[in-house]
Design a protein around this motif. Structure first.
Motif, PDB file in Angstrom:
ATOM      1  N   THR A  17       0.843  -1.188   0.000  1.00 10.48           N
ATOM      2  CA  THR A  17       0.000   0.000   0.000  1.00 10.48           C
ATOM      3  C   THR A  17       0.883   1.245   0.000  1.00 10.48           C
ATOM      4  O   THR A  17       1.909   1.259   0.677  1.00 10.48           O
ATOM      5  CB  THR A  17      -0.845   0.011   1.297  1.00 10.48           C
ATOM      6  OG1 THR A  17      -1.406  -1.287   1.482  1.00 10.48           O
ATOM      7  CG2 THR A  17      -1.932   1.046   1.245  1.00 10.48           C
ATOM      8  N   VAL A  18       0.483   2.254  -0.725  1.00  7.05           N
ATOM      9  CA  VAL A  18       1.188   3.530  -0.615  1.00  7.05           C
ATOM     10  C   VAL A  18       0.702   4.184   0.683  1.00  7.05           C
ATOM     11  O   VAL A  18      -0.483   4.438   0.860  1.00  7.05           O
ATOM     12  CB  VAL A  18       0.925   4.430  -1.832  1.00  7.05           C
ATOM     13  CG1 VAL A  18       1.649   5.753  -1.674  1.00  7.05           C
ATOM     14  CG2 VAL A  18       1.377   3.728  -3.118  1.00  7.05           C
ATOM     15  N   PRO A  34       3.159  10.616   0.516  1.00  6.12           N
ATOM     16  CA  PRO A  34       2.996   9.191   0.224  1.00  6.12           C
ATOM     17  C   PRO A  34       4.355   8.507   0.110  1.00  6.12           C
ATOM     18  O   PRO A  34       5.292   9.092  -0.456  1.00  6.12           O
ATOM     19  CB  PRO A  34       2.261   9.179  -1.125  1.00  6.12           C
ATOM     20  CG  PRO A  34       2.511  10.503  -1.743  1.00  6.12           C
ATOM     21  CD  PRO A  34       2.840  11.469  -0.646  1.00  6.12           C
ATOM     22  N   THR A  69      -3.565   2.473   5.135  1.00  7.76           N
ATOM     23  CA  THR A  69      -4.979   2.099   5.034  1.00  7.76           C
ATOM     24  C   THR A  69      -5.107   0.608   4.700  1.00  7.76           C
ATOM     25  O   THR A  69      -4.210   0.000   4.121  1.00  7.76           O
ATOM     26  CB  THR A  69      -5.705   2.949   3.979  1.00  7.76           C
ATOM     27  OG1 THR A  69      -5.001   2.887   2.751  1.00  7.76           O
ATOM     28  CG2 THR A  69      -5.779   4.400   4.424  1.00  7.76           C
ATOM     29  N   PRO A  74     -10.412   2.322   2.430  1.00  5.51           N
ATOM     30  CA  PRO A  74      -9.655   3.494   2.865  1.00  5.51           C
ATOM     31  C   PRO A  74     -10.119   4.083   4.189  1.00  5.51           C
ATOM     32  O   PRO A  74      -9.478   4.979   4.719  1.00  5.51           O
ATOM     33  CB  PRO A  74      -9.879   4.497   1.726  1.00  5.51           C
ATOM     34  CG  PRO A  74     -11.162   4.093   1.098  1.00  5.51           C
ATOM     35  CD  PRO A  74     -11.213   2.587   1.219  1.00  5.51           C
TER      36      PRO A  74
ATOM     37  N   THR B  17     -11.803  11.899  -2.286  1.00  2.91           N
ATOM     38  CA  THR B  17     -10.691  11.026  -1.905  1.00  2.91           C
ATOM     39  C   THR B  17     -10.567  11.046  -0.389  1.00  2.91           C
ATOM     40  O   THR B  17     -10.710  12.100   0.224  1.00  2.91           O
ATOM     41  CB  THR B  17      -9.383  11.595  -2.504  1.00  2.91           C
ATOM     42  OG1 THR B  17      -9.618  11.913  -3.869  1.00  2.91           O
ATOM     43  CG2 THR B  17      -8.250  10.605  -2.375  1.00  2.91           C
ATOM     44  N   THR B  69      -4.143  12.270  -2.539  1.00  2.00           N
ATOM     45  CA  THR B  69      -3.576  11.593  -3.708  1.00  2.00           C
ATOM     46  C   THR B  69      -4.483  11.801  -4.914  1.00  2.00           C
ATOM     47  O   THR B  69      -5.686  12.040  -4.789  1.00  2.00           O
ATOM     48  CB  THR B  69      -3.371  10.088  -3.443  1.00  2.00           C
ATOM     49  OG1 THR B  69      -4.588   9.531  -2.980  1.00  2.00           O
ATOM     50  CG2 THR B  69      -2.299   9.867  -2.401  1.00  2.00           C
ATOM     51  N   ASP B  73      -4.227   7.328  -8.961  1.00  2.00           N
ATOM     52  CA  ASP B  73      -2.765   7.301  -9.026  1.00  2.00           C
ATOM     53  C   ASP B  73      -2.182   7.668  -7.667  1.00  2.00           C
ATOM     54  O   ASP B  73      -1.933   8.840  -7.386  1.00  2.00           O
ATOM     55  CB  ASP B  73      -2.248   8.263 -10.093  1.00  2.00           C
ATOM     56  CG  ASP B  73      -0.727   8.185 -10.234  1.00  2.00           C
ATOM     57  OD1 ASP B  73      -0.081   7.484  -9.435  1.00  2.00           O
ATOM     58  OD2 ASP B  73      -0.191   8.824 -11.163  1.00  2.00           O
ATOM     59  N   PRO B  74      -1.965   6.667  -6.817  1.00  2.00           N
ATOM     60  CA  PRO B  74      -1.521   6.970  -5.450  1.00  2.00           C
ATOM     61  C   PRO B  74      -0.112   7.534  -5.363  1.00  2.00           C
ATOM     62  O   PRO B  74       0.310   7.959  -4.301  1.00  2.00           O
ATOM     63  CB  PRO B  74      -1.594   5.609  -4.748  1.00  2.00           C
ATOM     64  CG  PRO B  74      -1.455   4.606  -5.841  1.00  2.00           C
ATOM     65  CD  PRO B  74      -2.120   5.219  -7.056  1.00  2.00           C
ATOM     66  N   TYR B  75       0.619   7.549  -6.503  1.00  2.00           N
ATOM     67  CA  TYR B  75       1.975   8.090  -6.452  1.00  2.00           C
ATOM     68  C   TYR B  75       2.015   9.592  -6.671  1.00  2.00           C
ATOM     69  O   TYR B  75       3.043  10.225  -6.468  1.00  2.00           O
ATOM     70  CB  TYR B  75       2.865   7.408  -7.493  1.00  2.00           C
ATOM     71  CG  TYR B  75       3.025   5.941  -7.201  1.00  2.00           C
ATOM     72  CD1 TYR B  75       3.631   5.524  -6.029  1.00  2.00           C
ATOM     73  CD2 TYR B  75       2.532   4.980  -8.068  1.00  2.00           C
ATOM     74  CE1 TYR B  75       3.765   4.188  -5.733  1.00  2.00           C
ATOM     75  CE2 TYR B  75       2.665   3.639  -7.787  1.00  2.00           C
ATOM     76  CZ  TYR B  75       3.283   3.249  -6.618  1.00  2.00           C
ATOM     77  OH  TYR B  75       3.414   1.921  -6.323  1.00  2.00           O
ATOM     78  N   TYR B  77       0.249  13.378  -5.857  1.00  2.00           N
ATOM     79  CA  TYR B  77      -0.548  13.921  -4.767  1.00  2.00           C
ATOM     80  C   TYR B  77      -0.400  15.426  -4.685  1.00  2.00           C
ATOM     81  O   TYR B  77       0.549  16.007  -5.210  1.00  2.00           O
ATOM     82  CB  TYR B  77      -0.112  13.288  -3.433  1.00  2.00           C
ATOM     83  CG  TYR B  77       1.261  13.696  -2.979  1.00  2.00           C
ATOM     84  CD1 TYR B  77       2.403  13.222  -3.628  1.00  2.00           C
ATOM     85  CD2 TYR B  77       1.432  14.584  -1.918  1.00  2.00           C
ATOM     86  CE1 TYR B  77       3.662  13.603  -3.227  1.00  2.00           C
ATOM     87  CE2 TYR B  77       2.702  14.972  -1.514  1.00  2.00           C
ATOM     88  CZ  TYR B  77       3.806  14.467  -2.173  1.00  2.00           C
ATOM     89  OH  TYR B  77       5.067  14.856  -1.781  1.00  2.00           O
TER      90      TYR B  77
END
Lengths: 130, 130
Positions: A17-18, A34, A69, A74, B17, B69, B73-75, B77
């Protein structure tokens, strides 16, 4: 010694998980970013460089909090509170490559900034399972 | 006056989010929790209660940082840095209900702890678009 991790928490942390890492800036304000991470021998390892703000933050104040999370939910999360116990040089970027694989890169390469890479090792003082 | 928000950042913030909110505890360590939020007139609003740790943190130190985020796309943010500018009583839980709708609840009810509900209003000092 760090906090005990239950099998449940260990299972949550096993997922790539990020996560959201909180640190404190030299001016006393807070920063959240992140991050990739991995649980290694009861500590949390991150790949970072010695040129970036978070590293400077941690030299000034070693406090860290990591929000992880639940996979697919989430609204539920584990918060790990602790502090930087070590910044370990990683001049070949080997731990970066290891994390990239954990996060799904099938052919990771050493990063361009490998010479500056460090492994941030976070000792865990408290686990909040929300 | 707060920081200017570009249309791009405003668009990112429009998505419901679950964001990561960093605050600083009275002992100087850091805390990160997932939060619902809404952008309202250039500030970020959260629903909270006056009984919980984050509220006490903010009375002690108003610094806040919110990691949002990108959807899907969790990378990538947006990090919003700022501070608590107001804690507005919400004794009917109306803003809780509004946020629950924003986050997909089709028939939200006032929370059981409505009497203790407050709206945390975060003024935005800086926007980092990572």
């Amino acid at each position: 010694m760090g906090a005990e991790l239950t099998p449940h928490v260990t299972d949550i942390l096993a997922h790539p998980t990020v996560a959201g890492l909180g640190t404190i800036r030299p001016d006393g304000t807070v920063q959240v970013n992140p991050m990739w991470y991995e649980l290694v021998d009861g500590t949390i390892w991150f790949t970072h460089t010695n040129k970036r703000a978070k590293y400077r933050n941690l030299l000034h104040n070693p406090a860290m909090s990591l929000m992880v999370t639940y996979p697919g939910d989430p609204y539920r999360y584990v918060e790990l509170r602790g502090s930087l116990t070590e910044a370990r040089p990683d001049p070949t970027g080997a731990f970066y490559v290891r994390l990239a694989e954990r996060y799904g890169d099938t052919d990771p390469q050493a990063p361009a900034d490998a010479a500056d890479r460090v492994i941030l090792v976070m000792g865990i003082d408290k686990v909040i399972d929300g």
